[in-house]
Design a protein around this motif. Structure first.
Motif, PDB file in Angstrom:
ATOM      1  N   THR A 140      -7.588  36.834 -40.561  1.00 22.28           N
ATOM      2  CA  THR A 140      -8.754  35.940 -40.476  1.00 22.28           C
ATOM      3  C   THR A 140      -8.446  34.693 -39.651  1.00 22.28           C
ATOM      4  O   THR A 140      -9.299  34.222 -38.893  1.00 22.28           O
ATOM      5  CB  THR A 140      -9.213  35.536 -41.894  1.00 22.28           C
ATOM      6  OG1 THR A 140      -9.452  36.726 -42.642  1.00 22.28           O
ATOM      7  CG2 THR A 140     -10.475  34.700 -41.868  1.00 22.28           C
ATOM      8  N   VAL A 141      -7.241  34.161 -39.793  1.00 20.94           N
ATOM      9  CA  VAL A 141      -6.921  32.933 -39.047  1.00 20.94           C
ATOM     10  C   VAL A 141      -6.272  33.233 -37.684  1.00 20.94           C
ATOM     11  O   VAL A 141      -5.768  32.328 -37.031  1.00 20.94           O
ATOM     12  CB  VAL A 141      -6.016  31.972 -39.872  1.00 20.94           C
ATOM     13  CG1 VAL A 141      -6.745  31.500 -41.124  1.00 20.94           C
ATOM     14  CG2 VAL A 141      -4.677  32.622 -40.223  1.00 20.94           C
TER      15      VAL A 141
ATOM     16  N   SER B  46     -16.048  29.466 -36.728  1.00 20.95           N
ATOM     17  CA  SER B  46     -15.260  30.156 -35.700  1.00 20.95           C
ATOM     18  C   SER B  46     -14.012  29.351 -35.360  1.00 20.95           C
ATOM     19  O   SER B  46     -13.941  28.147 -35.617  1.00 20.95           O
ATOM     20  CB  SER B  46     -16.113  30.317 -34.441  1.00 20.95           C
ATOM     21  OG  SER B  46     -16.548  29.040 -34.006  1.00 20.95           O
ATOM     22  N   ALA B  47     -13.046  30.025 -34.742  1.00 19.61           N
ATOM     23  CA  ALA B  47     -11.784  29.353 -34.389  1.00 19.61           C
ATOM     24  C   ALA B  47     -12.025  28.191 -33.438  1.00 19.61           C
ATOM     25  O   ALA B  47     -11.425  27.126 -33.583  1.00 19.61           O
ATOM     26  CB  ALA B  47     -10.822  30.372 -33.773  1.00 19.61           C
TER      27      ALA B  47
ATOM     28  N   VAL C  67     -17.454  35.046 -34.222  1.00 21.57           N
ATOM     29  CA  VAL C  67     -16.984  34.724 -35.563  1.00 21.57           C
ATOM     30  C   VAL C  67     -17.015  35.991 -36.419  1.00 21.57           C
ATOM     31  O   VAL C  67     -17.848  36.866 -36.202  1.00 21.57           O
ATOM     32  CB  VAL C  67     -17.864  33.606 -36.182  1.00 21.57           C
ATOM     33  CG1 VAL C  67     -19.256  34.117 -36.505  1.00 21.57           C
ATOM     34  CG2 VAL C  67     -17.224  32.970 -37.405  1.00 21.57           C
TER      35      VAL C  67
ATOM     36  N   GLU D 260     -14.076  34.864 -41.617  1.00 24.01           N
ATOM     37  CA  GLU D 260     -13.997  33.462 -41.165  1.00 24.01           C
ATOM     38  C   GLU D 260     -15.112  32.635 -41.800  1.00 24.01           C
ATOM     39  O   GLU D 260     -14.914  31.471 -42.160  1.00 24.01           O
ATOM     40  CB  GLU D 260     -14.112  33.384 -39.634  1.00 24.01           C
ATOM     41  CG  GLU D 260     -12.845  33.744 -38.892  1.00 24.01           C
ATOM     42  CD  GLU D 260     -13.034  33.621 -37.388  1.00 24.01           C
ATOM     43  OE1 GLU D 260     -12.394  32.758 -36.770  1.00 24.01           O
ATOM     44  OE2 GLU D 260     -13.836  34.403 -36.810  1.00 24.01           O
TER      45      GLU D 260
END
Ligand SMILES: [Zn+2]
Length: 633
Positions: A153-154, A195-196, A241, A245
């Protein structure tokens, strides 16, 4: 009703008793890219402590490049430690998460020790067996405890699988709150979106923090805005995303909180499956979706359902809403009420209460007679539990001829998205809101609409002008919290920034949102800060000016959003000015991140507007052409 105020006093007393002072201390996490401490958790940590430790380790790694080891408290550990959740060491210090109030947490600085601790849900068979029909995430409380592969996830799948169960949305997770608060305030991390690309992680090779103890809990106790990027603005601004997340983002923003639920409970499904006794079915066309709310047997049946739920004997049926201390009772969303003489007499008592707007009191005498009858029954056996209900639509106002029972927890449904521009709707909402506040003895919750204009646009297949109203929203949320509102459910979705501000005000109503907005534009867009901020605030200035909504777009009962969008709000000259800021932002954005963020916002907001305006005028031209052709002799 100032619940938060009374809830704060014991914290302060407890904090001063345990620590007897609050001197600043320094703690080093990483020195020149080398770990300077160990993260310590219990041998069997709570789901919250497990997540808090992983999140802390991940963010410190992203900031410094150093991976802090995570160890169990049964292992031999040398050197400085970050104690996450209950551990043997915190126990010897006299600190215990279970002694904290719900949602309360502590960030404490001690020599060579940093403590991140809060009240956490314990993973026991009894807790897993708890009944509930929550507001969101599914049918049961178990559904709110989503499972994710944390490392995937990360964005670190190469480190191998790391399956965890997230703390339930409505479960205590004070240790996570402590960790997230710590990372925001002391490490400068910001979770602006799911989202990242929407996360800010400032890079540093040495990480030394300095601070004094913090012991608190979020101001608003129930914070239900589980944004999923379901509507174009937020989804577009977030960009790519994944669902995990999004689940993680809700924890990072500290959404969820107290167990509360309220929505329609009598409807086709629950009537078919459970409340199917022919004796109390509604007479007339409402049969099958409504019931006879004056029937004593229905009062008795629903009261027993509430008792069985509170006693852990029988869950509320599927399609119902009931969690924690709240069992909801709300009729189906139609006006085909029972035609028997007792029901009709109570309905007649409210006929003169029309307001000409969505929210009125025409059904209040009728519906709250039933709610009160159930509440009186349940109180005989369960005086500390609540019947939850929505003050909605034609039963938005309190009844006139009696007051609400003290164990009825009301949630007025308020059209917050209209407050900047619509005087009558706001006045009508405030009238019913203050009437409820004045008489309610149980905690008051709110259902806040943020559905207009996007919902109308999606249903009506048109493009709306972005309803940015972040300052009005912040002021309104602040007022609700100061009035003692216990929790808020948000229905609809604003853009990512206004959503973020809502979550932050819910946590801390004293937040200066101009400072928070300045910080956002600086951290998020870097060199493109100024034009992006001008663009956003210009959207707000246009959308929140009532003068931009003249009659016939403005009506007493609402706004014609379709007609308002491109002739009254997004006019040619305003679009020119807005477009200038976007062009400038694109020109000055330098780093890959700045460019990506400017592009995402450009696509989500600006391109949406430009295309929507073109479509609107193309349709209009087609229509007038058709009229011209057909009106020729
Ligand atoms: Zn009836």
């Amino acid at each position: 009703m100032r619940y938060w105020f009374w809830a704060v006093i014991p914290f302060l007393l407890a904090a001063s008793a345990v620590f007897g002072g609050n001197r600043e201390q320094e703690f080093c996490l990483v020195r020149n890219g080398v770990p300077a401490c160990t993260i310590v958790v219990a041998e069997n940590p709570t789901p919250a402590a497990r997540l808090a430790a992983l999140e802390l380790q991940y963010h410190v790694l992203k900031i410094t490049g150093a991976e802090l080891p995570i160890r169990g408290d049964h292992e031999q550990i040398d050197g400085p430690r970050i104690l996450v959740g209950d551990t043997r060491t915190t126990a010897t210090m006299g600190l215990q998460g279970s002694a904290f109030l719900p949602q309360e947490y502590l960030i404490a600085f001690r020599p060579d020790t940093l403590i991140l601790l809060g009240r956490d849900w314990q993973d026991t068979p009894e807790n897993r067996a708890e009944f509930g029909r929550p507001m969101c995430c599914g049918n049961t409380l178990a559904d709110t405890r989503q499972r994710i592969d944390y490392r995937k996830t990360v964005g670190m799948p190469e480190r191998g699988p790391c399956e965890i169960e997230l703390p339930g949305i409505y479960d205590d997770q004070g240790t996570c709150y402590a960790a997230y608060h710590f990372m925001e305030q002391f490490l400068g991390v910001r979770w602006y979106g799911a989202s990242a690309i929407s996360v800010i992680i400032p890079a540093r090779s040495t990480l030394i923090v300095k601070g004094a103890d913090i012991r608190r809990s979020p101001a608003l106790k129930y914070r239900d805005a589980l944004w999923s990027g379901m509507w174009p603005f937020m989804r577009g601004q977030w960009g790519e995303v994944s669902q995990p997340e999004i689940w993680l983002f809700w924890r990072r923003l500290r959404l969820g909180g107290e167990k509360w639920a309220g929505n329609h409970t009598f409807h086709q499904k629950t009537i078919q499956n459970v409340l199917n006794d022919p004796e109390y079915q509604a007479q007339g066309p409402g049969k099958g979706t409504q019931l006879c709310y004056t029937h004593p047997k229905l009062v008795e049946t629903v009261s027993q359902m509430a008792r069985d739920f509170f006693d852990g004997r029988q869950n509320a049926p599927e399609g119902w809403k009931a969690v924690g201390n709240y069992f909801a009772v709300v009729p189906d969303d139609n006006n085909r009420f029972c035609e028997c003489s007792a029901c009709q007499a109570l309905l007649a008592a409210g006929r003169d209460r029309r307001t000409g707007m969505f929210s009125s009191g025409t059904v209040s005498e009728y519906f709250y007679s039933f709610v009160n009858a159930v509440a009186r029954e349940v109180r005989k056996t369960h005086p500390d539990k609540y019947i939850a209900t929505l003050a909605y639509w034609d039963y938005a106002y309190p009844p006139r001829n009696f007051t609400i029972e003290p164990n009825v927890s009301v949630a007025p449904c308020l059209h917050t998205c209209m407050y900047a521009i619509h005087r009558e709707i706001r006045q009508n909402d405030m009238a019913l809101y203050y009437q409820w506040l004045k008489q309610a003895k149980a905690p008051v919750y709110l259902w806040n609409y943020y559905h207009h204009p996007m919902e109308a646009a999606l249903i009506g297949n048109f493009t709306c002008f972005p309803n940015v109203m972040v300052h009005t929203t912040a002021d309104t949320m602040r007022m609700f919290i100061r009035d003692g509102i216990r929790g808020i459910f948000v229905c609809g979705e604003q853009d990512m920034l206004e959503a973020y501000i809502i979550a932050k005000i819910w946590d801390n109503p004293d937040l200066d949102i101009d400072v928070a907005l300045d910080e956002f534009f600086r951290l998020y867009f870097g060199r493109a800060e100024k034009p992006m901020k001008k663009f956003y605030l210009e959207l707000e200035r246009i959308a929140t000016n009532p003068k931009n909504y003249p009659h016939p777009v403005y009506r007493r009962s609402g706004v014609d959003w379709k007609a308002a969008a491109w002739e009254h709000l997004g006019t040619e000259s305003r679009m020119k000015r807005l477009g200038k800021w976007i062009t400038e932002a694109q020109a000055v954005a330098t780093t890959a991140e700045e460019k990506q963020r400017v592009d995402l916002w450009t696509n989500a907001l600006w391109r949406y507007m430009v295309q929507g305006r073109e479509k609107y005028f193309a349709e209009k031209a087609r229509k007038s052409e058709k009229t011209r052709v057909t009106s020729q002799p």
